[in-house]
Design a protein around this motif. Sequence first.
Motif, PDB file in Angstrom:
ATOM      1  N   LEU A 211      -4.145   7.112 -11.603  1.00 48.25           N
ATOM      2  CA  LEU A 211      -4.105   5.974 -10.735  1.00 48.25           C
ATOM      3  C   LEU A 211      -4.007   5.004 -11.874  1.00 48.25           C
ATOM      4  O   LEU A 211      -3.608   3.641 -11.673  1.00 48.25           O
TER       5      LEU A 211
ATOM      6  N   ILE B 213       1.092   4.303  -2.481  1.00 50.71           N
ATOM      7  CA  ILE B 213       0.429   5.758  -2.046  1.00 50.71           C
ATOM      8  C   ILE B 213       2.336   6.530  -2.444  1.00 50.71           C
ATOM      9  O   ILE B 213       2.299   7.644  -3.167  1.00 50.71           O
ATOM     10  N   ARG B 214       3.018   6.057  -2.788  1.00 57.58           N
ATOM     11  CA  ARG B 214       4.189   6.608  -3.566  1.00 57.58           C
ATOM     12  C   ARG B 214       4.111   7.678  -4.173  1.00 57.58           C
ATOM     13  O   ARG B 214       4.296   8.116  -5.078  1.00 57.58           O
ATOM     14  N   ARG B 215       3.789   6.019  -5.830  1.00 58.89           N
ATOM     15  CA  ARG B 215       3.423   6.353  -6.928  1.00 58.89           C
ATOM     16  C   ARG B 215       2.377   7.108  -7.259  1.00 58.89           C
ATOM     17  O   ARG B 215       2.116   8.226  -8.312  1.00 58.89           O
ATOM     18  N   ALA B 216       1.579   6.946  -6.461  1.00 55.78           N
ATOM     19  CA  ALA B 216       0.168   7.830  -6.726  1.00 55.78           C
ATOM     20  C   ALA B 216       0.479   9.282  -6.324  1.00 55.78           C
ATOM     21  O   ALA B 216       0.314  10.174  -6.542  1.00 55.78           O
ATOM     22  N   LEU B 217       2.124   9.387  -5.336  1.00 64.19           N
ATOM     23  CA  LEU B 217       2.244  10.935  -4.833  1.00 64.19           C
ATOM     24  C   LEU B 217       3.919  11.481  -6.234  1.00 64.19           C
ATOM     25  O   LEU B 217       3.793  12.522  -6.146  1.00 64.19           O
TER      26      LEU B 217
ATOM     27  N   PRO C  84      -0.872   2.397  -8.493  1.00 62.58           N
ATOM     28  CA  PRO C  84      -0.368   3.283  -7.852  1.00 62.58           C
ATOM     29  C   PRO C  84      -2.859   3.349  -7.282  1.00 62.58           C
ATOM     30  O   PRO C  84      -2.622   3.837  -6.372  1.00 62.58           O
ATOM     31  N   ALA C  85      -3.079   2.865  -7.783  1.00 65.03           N
ATOM     32  CA  ALA C  85      -4.501   2.998  -7.775  1.00 65.03           C
ATOM     33  C   ALA C  85      -4.864   2.229  -6.723  1.00 65.03           C
ATOM     34  O   ALA C  85      -6.221   2.182  -5.883  1.00 65.03           O
TER      35      ALA C  85
ATOM     36  N   ARG D 269       0.979  -1.758  -0.124  1.00 67.91           N
ATOM     37  CA  ARG D 269      -0.109  -0.012  -0.113  1.00 67.91           C
ATOM     38  C   ARG D 269       1.004   1.086   0.051  1.00 67.91           C
ATOM     39  O   ARG D 269       0.690   2.576  -0.788  1.00 67.91           O
ATOM     40  N   GLN D 270       1.817   1.380   0.599  1.00 64.78           N
ATOM     41  CA  GLN D 270       2.556   2.120   1.641  1.00 64.78           C
ATOM     42  C   GLN D 270       3.832   2.779  -0.567  1.00 64.78           C
ATOM     43  O   GLN D 270       3.547   3.745  -0.814  1.00 64.78           O
TER      44      GLN D 270
ATOM     45  N   ALA E 110      -3.867   3.093  -4.012  1.00 67.50           N
ATOM     46  CA  ALA E 110      -3.596   4.159  -2.721  1.00 67.50           C
ATOM     47  C   ALA E 110      -5.713   4.518  -2.651  1.00 67.50           C
ATOM     48  O   ALA E 110      -5.621   4.657  -1.180  1.00 67.50           O
TER      49      ALA E 110
ATOM     50  N   ASN F 115      -3.547   7.619   4.667  1.00 69.40           N
ATOM     51  CA  ASN F 115      -2.655   7.096   3.506  1.00 69.40           C
ATOM     52  C   ASN F 115      -1.176   8.233   3.679  1.00 69.40           C
ATOM     53  O   ASN F 115      -0.350   8.487   2.809  1.00 69.40           O
TER      54      ASN F 115
END
Lengths: 403, 233
Positions: free
Chosen positions: B54, A314-318, A396-397, A310-311, A399, B93
């Motif tokens: 995403l 989240i990094r990918r989403a950011l 990234p989804a 998950r982390q 997240a 998150n």
Amino acid sequence: MEIGPIWRAMWQSKGGYLLIGLQIAVTMAIMVNAFAIMQERASKMGRPSGIDEANTFALASVAFKPDLDYQSLIREDLEMLRNTPGVINAVVTNSFPLRQGGWSEGLHREPGVGKSVSSSAIYFVDEHGLETFGMNLVDGENFTPAQVAWDSDSDDFWPATVIITQALAEDLFPDHEGSYVGNTFWFNDDNPANIVGVVERLQAPWPTWTGVERSMLVPLIRESEFSRYVIRTEPGRRDELMPQIEEMLSASNKERIIRSVETAADARKLAYLGDSSMISILTFVIGLLTAITGLGIVGLASFSVARRKRQIGIRRALGATKTAIVRYFMIENFIVSSIGIVIGAILAVALNIFMVQAFALTPLAWYVIPIAMLILWTVGQVAVAGPARRASNVSPAIATRSS
Amino acid sequence: MLKMKNVSKVYRTDTVETHALREFSLTVDEGEFVSVTGPSGSGKTTFLNIAGLLEDLTSGTYELDGRDISKLNDKERSNVRNEKIGFIFQSFNLIPELNIFDNVDVPLRYRGFKADERKRRIEQSIEMVGLGSRLSHLPAQLSGGQQQRVAIARALAGEPRFLLADEPTGNLDTNMADSVLDLLGEINAAGTTIIMVTHELGLADRAKRNIFVRDGQVSDGAPELHLASMAAG
């Protein structure tokens, strides 16, 4: 570089990283010292014996008729051997380097009981010994045929001239300057020997002996039912000539047998069998340890990726690119490897100091630790590459999914 | 600024094909505060995922700032996410092993800002959400509302054009939710476009425009009617 935040994040869950760091440290310490042992063994095995090993072989003639004229047999055999096309020279002798069986004597700088100052391996040869062994005479001269004696029944008879190795000369006369030719020493308390020549190198038959470089040639042929011939061939003809010569000698006299046909290379292999086995075992141990460490890193990284899926999302989403995710895990591994490697280097040096003191091992060469560091860093980075690539494929989804 | 036309998203397994979005069309102009509501499974989150780059869309076109998103590769999509979009998630998150400073720092590092610039932005955004004294705290040491404020600070630190909020108050009590919504209102007033996905009717009211999604499509008719029908069950 993200070293700071990665380090702080690692510190929050340090257990797994400490264990893998410790494993790397232990691997490093063992790897370095195993390598040092291997290096010492390899260096020992790499010492030149002083003879032309590639083109030399030996065989033994064992006569079984009781009243045979051994001197005549030896003369005939040598005549045949030296006249065989492809043979450079041949000699009858008691042993040769690396054979692991031979003769040694205590040596004196002056006559008298209990005054031995050195010891030497003894090779009985005639004037053909120098060329047969392929030795490098650095001072003095070879034996003349007149200096070569025949002896049939006494171990106490010693010719008055010898050719010795440079190492033996230096050991016998440590304070001497200039040529050793003309110097005298004594065998068996009261048998003088005059040095007529000095060869650069001729190892004793026993490679583990501390005085392995101390040898001498004695111009004496012992007449007995057992004669060992050493034969030097032209380059590349040894294997072809070995069976021919064995057959020729067997056929020339039916009252003896020819046996123990062996090359100098075989003798070397046998002499260093323990060392080469040790190198093989240590290579296997190093390989195994490195593989286990690599698998440990793969395991930790895979677990870490699964736990932090998950982390990673989240990094990918950011905004982290796939490369950034791979780099993150590479840096993380680099940090834990570096800690393990540094601790391992300290352990390795400490262990080496202990081994040098306890087992008289040669101290580590300066370059062993940097090489081991490079190997372990590389293993770490290669091991983490797979899990890191898997991590970079986390969507990234993830997240936005409920945790 | 954000323009989706006939966007479809289909999830396929060996045996099942799920149409999460069907011919979904929407335009959001700069400076808007849009709420996207709809029942569970209506496609809200899929819309948010596609809007936030995403996930890929299956068909249709999506332009962000006049750029056709479907033509971007993974790296370019990451860069667009990092530079133009700020995310606020329902479950915050935050990265649990990193303190507040480092959490806000994450997208800024990917942006490639120098250390001084990052520090300035982090302190400014954290100050803006009122947590200036908590920089060295870990997320677990903060309340839910404080964690969401940190997430907002992280989203804002890169000064994005868009803020995509996915149920931003879903895990907060009423007081904290109000305070977060007030903050979003301030951010929108300062010029940032906000798209907020929520199933809470009260929150949708805080937006300037409401979009109702049903069966993967923007539903026809006045949003008020839909909201009323949702409220009625």
